[in-house]
Design an enzyme around this catalytic site. Structure first.
Site, short mmCIF file in Angstrom:
data_model
loop_
_atom_site.label_atom_id
_atom_site.label_comp_id
_atom_site.label_asym_id
_atom_site.label_seq_id
_atom_site.Cartn_x
_atom_site.Cartn_y
_atom_site.Cartn_z
N VAL A 331 0.83 -1.20 0.00
CA VAL A 331 0.00 0.00 0.00
C VAL A 331 0.87 1.26 0.00
O VAL A 331 0.57 2.24 -0.67
CB VAL A 331 -0.96 -0.01 1.22
CG1 VAL A 331 -1.70 1.31 1.33
CG2 VAL A 331 -1.93 -1.16 1.11
N ILE A 334 2.67 1.70 -3.62
CA ILE A 334 1.84 2.07 -4.77
C ILE A 334 1.26 3.46 -4.55
O ILE A 334 0.57 3.71 -3.56
CB ILE A 334 0.69 1.05 -4.96
CG1 ILE A 334 1.27 -0.33 -5.26
CG2 ILE A 334 -0.24 1.48 -6.08
CD1 ILE A 334 0.25 -1.43 -5.35
N GLU A 336 -1.41 5.44 -4.71
CA GLU A 336 -2.84 5.36 -4.99
C GLU A 336 -3.40 6.65 -5.56
O GLU A 336 -4.31 6.66 -6.37
CB GLU A 336 -3.63 5.01 -3.71
CG GLU A 336 -3.25 3.70 -3.06
CD GLU A 336 -2.20 3.90 -1.98
OE1 GLU A 336 -1.46 4.90 -2.05
OE2 GLU A 336 -2.12 3.05 -1.07
N ASP A 378 -5.69 19.76 -42.32
CA ASP A 378 -6.66 19.89 -43.41
C ASP A 378 -6.59 21.33 -43.93
O ASP A 378 -6.44 22.27 -43.14
CB ASP A 378 -8.05 19.57 -42.87
CG ASP A 378 -9.10 19.57 -43.96
OD1 ASP A 378 -8.86 18.96 -45.00
OD2 ASP A 378 -10.16 20.19 -43.76
N ASP A 724 -12.30 19.14 -40.18
CA ASP A 724 -13.62 19.62 -39.77
C ASP A 724 -14.77 18.87 -40.42
O ASP A 724 -15.91 19.01 -40.01
CB ASP A 724 -13.76 21.12 -40.08
CG ASP A 724 -13.61 21.41 -41.58
OD1 ASP A 724 -13.21 20.49 -42.33
OD2 ASP A 724 -13.88 22.55 -41.99
N ASP A 728 -12.96 13.68 -42.46
CA ASP A 728 -11.77 13.70 -41.61
C ASP A 728 -11.89 12.77 -40.40
O ASP A 728 -10.89 12.50 -39.73
CB ASP A 728 -11.51 15.13 -41.09
CG ASP A 728 -11.27 16.11 -42.22
OD1 ASP A 728 -10.55 15.74 -43.16
OD2 ASP A 728 -11.80 17.23 -42.17
N GLU A 792 8.42 5.93 2.05
CA GLU A 792 7.53 5.08 2.84
C GLU A 792 7.98 3.62 2.82
O GLU A 792 7.93 2.92 3.84
CB GLU A 792 6.09 5.21 2.33
CG GLU A 792 5.52 6.62 2.51
CD GLU A 792 4.24 6.84 1.74
OE1 GLU A 792 3.64 5.83 1.31
OE2 GLU A 792 3.85 8.00 1.54
N THR A 820 -1.56 14.33 2.01
CA THR A 820 -0.33 15.12 2.03
C THR A 820 0.40 15.06 0.69
O THR A 820 0.99 16.03 0.25
CB THR A 820 0.61 14.65 3.15
OG1 THR A 820 0.95 13.28 2.92
CG2 THR A 820 -0.08 14.75 4.49
N ASP A 821 0.37 13.89 0.01
CA ASP A 821 1.00 13.80 -1.31
C ASP A 821 0.13 14.46 -2.37
O ASP A 821 0.63 15.10 -3.28
CB ASP A 821 1.23 12.33 -1.70
CG ASP A 821 2.44 11.74 -0.97
OD1 ASP A 821 3.01 12.47 -0.15
OD2 ASP A 821 2.77 10.58 -1.23
N GLU A 926 8.13 15.61 3.37
CA GLU A 926 7.56 15.60 2.01
C GLU A 926 7.10 16.99 1.59
O GLU A 926 7.08 17.29 0.39
CB GLU A 926 6.42 14.59 1.93
CG GLU A 926 6.92 13.14 1.98
CD GLU A 926 5.83 12.12 1.79
OE1 GLU A 926 4.66 12.53 1.59
OE2 GLU A 926 6.12 10.92 1.85
#
Length: 1032
Positions: A331, A334, A336, A378, A724, A728, A792, A820-821, A926
């Site tokens: 945890v 990774i 998250e 174009d 347009d 296309d 961590e 915090t991150d 951090e």
């Protein structure tokens, strides 16, 4: 699907005179729409249809079974549950799901209850569910292009069946039906012309081919080899619009077997391209997952000796305890919050881009702009205004010696009645309507005209109804103004836009009464109208210059309005000017003339179209946008190649490119300009070389645009395609980033990743600069989060190896990762754009998000973050005045405390102070590390913290939130923390501040040549496998 139908199953009346063994082949040919190569009689015979009676009910039923219905059927979509599962098909996500489930199961096994037991798995699952929802919504929106393609199908059609005309739903058409079309009709299916009911038939097929002007259709069979849509002048294509004339045609293709159907099939075959950043994040995720798995297993194995410690209550419980630590490590490792932060940063970038008129539909595409190497633009509507306008006027001036030919320029590139008329020296004419040739030119343009110019308040722009060339003449009338006013035409600006649109045109239409009209015909190449005003009858004519001039015997002089004979010298001068306009300058030219008629004449005949008086010559073009030149030069400076792609003729497109001025570095267009047919005929090796030099690609079909994108992508180019029209859409979807025009079709917009609200190519340059800045900021916050998570991991790993109590609870790790991150990382996205961002070449697609040297830097920072966190935990036990001041050996042997006598209670190891100090050290260090990420290599002394106030604000907010959970009772219990003393805070500060000093030293090595020796140890620029290089 190709139907293989035995000839015996076809009614005798339907059998054409072809061999039986060729029947299946012909079925296939017709279904492919190659009817363009067959004579009309053969087509009618093939379908067994009488052009005077149409199909019978029996034939309609048979053809419906044989060829299908005229409907673009919906493609079978992936079920909703599959879309949801697809969002979880990621290794990091699977690890997080496994961690959440294991935490949940272990909580149940240990008999834990309450909010704390299930908080961690619940938070993880909620984050994953939110990310999955964003993914599902994005994929659902991507399918809208296919739905909106159906909007270009006609609703009804006038069909001849059983000898009678009737209006039927277009979906009921079958091949062989005889259909009548007229001005304003949307073509209901692909049809071959069999009869013209007017002098000419013109069709606007810009949505299909991108041609800037309408196309004249004819009955003659096309003989061109490898005919493209533009060459098939005897075919009316589904979804295009008739702008002039009436005709009858036989249906030869319905539903998916039409040109519009082929576009749909191409879009279905196109898979969405993964953006460069997404590729690198996926590769990094796989790399990170393997490292995490290895570390988790290593931590569990290292602690096998502690499984039997008495504090765990047995070997099994000890194994479960350290298994929970391994899960906590996963945890922690990774990030998250990374998907959420990436999404947030890209969303913030899209807001800034929206202010630059670039509306982003797909968030990942924002970053793709930063590494775009080729823009396939174009021509019609992108580099040009797609609004035909008069650019030059040629008239005859009188002089004492002899008349002479001169020209005027006209400004303004849209349908707005705004612009000036100026002479060869560039001097503006204050009152153009006082000059006789310009005055009579305005009269002729207003009266000999069947188009309409109006203002659309909903869209805030002027729009046309009818032929573009005729609307251009109406706009010219407004720019000339009216005679007898000293401030004309500027005085007209006081009118409302609705009144201003056709004020002068309406004036002339009210002054003259139309008596008779001779319609345009292809043999005469002109049209005439008879008008009367105050008993004065005048014939006005307009048409091809060669036709009009040949019928003129006199000329109208501009200065005094005198009429003089058209001499051979003047005729030669006019022919020379016409050839210059139509040749070198590729202008579409029309000549205007008049003739005074007897006051009693009410009707016109072709014989009246002679002995005309020449008024002038007008040259029109679809003009380039004013800002395109500088925009294209900026692209070249930034290392981005521009390829102009159009359905127009080669000479017309080359002339436009010269007018733009951005291709002045090319001596000529040899080996830089190719038609689609020329390119396809080249051998494979020469095609590869041609792609590297190409600047112009003309006479293209939708399939050619998609082919061009694929070919460039095979050369490792990152391709942006602008467009347009419906034509296309397949290429927009295939390109790495598709850019649609705001005024374009709904199909193009839905297939694109970005929409230019102002249809301005120049906005692409600003968007590219913003995309590069976003990517730079994205790298910064990704690196910040990686270094934080390394800290961590080091914290948990070192604690496990040293055998000290758990430094951080899982819920505390979640708090650090998400709050915090997340806030500082998002604020890093507001770092200012570098001043030279558009002076460097695009980054390489295989450039790593985290390079070898940088990874080393962040390993060092991450290691310090982890060690400082563990040091804060140990400090409280060993040195803090408020702590027990235990010997370090006692801390290492905490798990044997219940089995031996100690001078301290064993409950001290359950105190929340040490984990609170460790968590606070982790948070504060951090925050300092976030300041390090204001720049990759620049010192904080050069780029101070206040250069990004959003980052400063996020750090302040994060610290306030952290203080909140420390000092507010319910939250402190939830997160297993306790209030800290002033001495504790000073220790936290001493342990956290050095991270800035360490990173400053590493930045110095990055900037200083003496650091090169260290970096040589890390020559590998990408820690991840380079798939692109390996494949190549």
């Amino acid at each position: 699907m190709i139907w293989l139908v035995p000839i015996s199953s076809i009614a005798e009346s339907q059998k054409p005179a072809i061999p039986a063994d060729m029947w299946c082949l012909h079925i296939r040919v017709w279904r492919r729409g190659i009817a363009v190569l067959h004579k009309t009689g053969h087509v009618l015979d093939f379908f067994g249809v009488d052009p005077t009676k149409g199909l019978s009910d029996t034939q309609v039923a048979q053809h419906g079974r044989l060829y299908g219905t005229n409907v673009l059927h919906e493609d079978q979509r992936a079920p909703f549950w599959k879309l949801v599962l697809k969002q979880f098909d990621d290794l990091l996500v699977k690890i997080l799901i496994a961690a959440a489930l294991i935490s949940f199961i272990l909580a149940l096994i240990n008999g834990e209850t309450g909010l704390m037991a299930f908080l961690e798995p619940s938070v993880i699952l909620m984050i994953l569910a939110a990310n999955a929802a964003v993914g599902v919504i994005t994929e659902t929106n991507a399918e809208k292009a296919l739905e909106e393609l159906r909007a270009y199908q006609a609703d009804v059609a006038t069909v001849l069946r059983n000898g009678c005309f009737s209006i039927l739903p277009a979906t009921e058409l079958v091949p062989g039906d005889i259909v009548e079309v007229s001005v304003g009709c949307k073509i209901p299916a692909d049809m071959k012309m069999i009869d013209m009911l007017s002098n000419e038939v013109r069709v606007d097929q810009a949505i299909l081919t991108g041609e800037s002007s309408s196309v004249e259709k004819e009955l003659k069979t096309t003989t061109a080899a490898n005919a493209v849509y533009q060459d098939k002048t005897n075919i009316l294509f589904s979804g295009t619009v008739v702008v002039a004339g009436r005709a009858r045609a036989v249906v030869v293709g319905v539903g998916p077997n039409t040109a519009m159907g082929s576009i749909r099939d191409s879009m279905l075959q196109t898979e969405d391209e993964v953006t460069p950043l997404k590729k690198k994040l996926d590769e990094f995720g796989t790399f990170l997952a393997k490292v995490i798995a290895g570390i988790c297993v290593l931590v569990w194995i290292v602690n096998i000796g502690h499984f039997r410690d008495p504090s765990h209550g047995g070997f099994v419980h000890g194994a479960i305890h350290y298994f929970k630590i391994a899960v906590a490590l996963a945890v922690a490792a990774i990030p998250e919050g990374l998907p959420a932060v990436v999404t947030t940063c890209l969303a913030l970038g899209t807001k800034r881009m929206a202010r630059l008129n670039a509306i982003v539909r797909s968030l990942p595409s924002v970053e793709t702009l930063g590494c775009t190497t080729v823009i396939c633009s174009d021509k019609t509507g992108t580099l040009t205004t797609n609004m035909m306008s008069v650019a030059k006027i040629c008239i005859v001036e009188s002089s004492k010696s002899s008349p002479f030919v001169t020209e005027y320029g006209v400004s303004g590139t849209t349908y707005a009645p705004e612009g000036i008329i100026f002479d060869k020296a560039g001097v503006q004419l204050d009152t153009p309507a006082q000059l006789q040739c310009l005055l009579h030119m305005a009269m002729c343009s207003a009266l000999c005209n069947e188009s309409t110019l109006q203002y659309n308040p909903d869209k805030g722009k002027y729009e046309k109804i009818g032929e573009s060339t005729e609307v251009a003449l109406r706009v010219l009338v407004e720019k000339v103004g009216l005679p007898g006013y000293n401030s004309m035409p500027s005085a007209l600006n006081m009118l409302s836009k609705h009144e201003r649109a056709s004020y002068c045109n309406h004036y002339w239409e009210e002054q003259f009464r139309k008596l008779d009209v001779l319609e345009f015909s292809r043999d005469r190449k002109m049209m005439s109208i008879l008008c009367s005003r105050n008993q004065l009858h005048v014939l006005f004519s307009k048409g091809a210059p060669e036709s009009i001039i040949s019928k003129c015997t006199t000329i109208l002089c501009n200065g005094d309005g005198s009429v003089m004979p058209l001499t051979a010298d003047i005729r030669a001068e006019l022919d020379s000017k016409f050839n210059s306009f139509a040749g070198k300058e590729t202008l579409r030219c029309l000549a205007l003339a008049l003739k005074w008629m007897p006051s009693d004449q009410q009707k016109l005949s072709f014989d009246d179209e002679k002995d005309l008086t020449f008024i002038g010559l007008v040259g029109m073009l679809d003009p380039p946008r004013d800002e395109v030149r500088n925009a294209m030069l900026s692209c070249m400076t930034a290392g981005i190649r521009v390829i102009v792609v159009t359905g127009d003729n080669k000479s017309t497109a080359e002339s436009l490119c010269r007018k733009i001025g951005a291709f002045d570095h090319l001596i000529d267009f040899t080996e830089h300009s190719y038609t689609a047919s020329e390119f396809e005929e080249l051998p494979a090796l020469q095609q590869t070389i041609a792609l590297q030099r190409m600047a112009l690609f003309t006479r293209v079909e939708p399939s050619h645009k998609r082919m061009l994108v694929e070919a460039l992508q095979h050369q490792n180019e990152v391709v942006a395609m602008t467009g347009d029209g419906v034509n296309d859409a397949p290429a927009l979807k295939k390109a790495d980033i598709g850019i649609a025009m705001g005024s374009g079709t709904a199909v193009a917009k839905s297939a694109s990743d970005m929409v230019l609200a102002d249809d301005n190519f120049a906005s692409i340059v600003a968007a590219v600069a913003e995309g590069r800045a976003i990517y730079n900021n994205t790298k910064q916050f990704i690196r910040y989060m990686i270094s934080s998570n390394i800290g961590e991991v080091v914290c948990i790993f070192v604690a496990a190896v040293l055998g000290i109590p758990d430094t951080l609870a899982p819920v505390q790790l979640l708090w650090v990762n998400l709050v915090t991150d997340g806030l500082p990382a998002t604020a890093i996205g507001f770092n200012k754009q570098d001043s030279d961002v558009m002076k460097v070449k695009p980054r390489k697609v295989n450039e790593a998000v985290v390079t070898g040297w940088l990874f080393f830097r962040y390993l060092v920072i991450g290691a310090y973050v982890g060690l400082a966190t563990v040091a804060g935990f140990i400090w409280w036990f060993v040195y803090a005045d408020s702590g027990p001041k235990l010997p370090y050996t006692e801390l290492m042997n905490f798990d044997t405390c219940p089995t031996r006598e100690t001078t301290y209670p064993c409950s001290i190891f359950e105190d929340r102070h040490p984990s609170t100090v460790a968590m606070t050290v982790l948070v504060v260090v951090e925050m300092f590390n976030a300041l390090n990420n204001l720049s990759e290599n620049q010192s904080l002394l050069v780029i101070p913290p206040w250069s990004n106030l959003w980052l400063v604000g996020s750090i302040v907010l994060t610290m306030l939130l952290h203080i909140l959970i420390l000092y507010v009772r319910p939250l402190s219990v939830l997160f297993s923390v306790t209030p800290l003393s002033w001495a504790d805070w000073m220790a936290v500060l001493y342990l956290s501040l050095p991270v800035i000093i360490i990173d400053e030293i590493l930045k110095f090595f990055s900037r200083n040549p003496s650091g090169l020796r260290l970096r040589l140890w890390f020559r590998r620029t990408d820690l991840l496998p380079k798939r692109e290089v390996r494949d190549k």
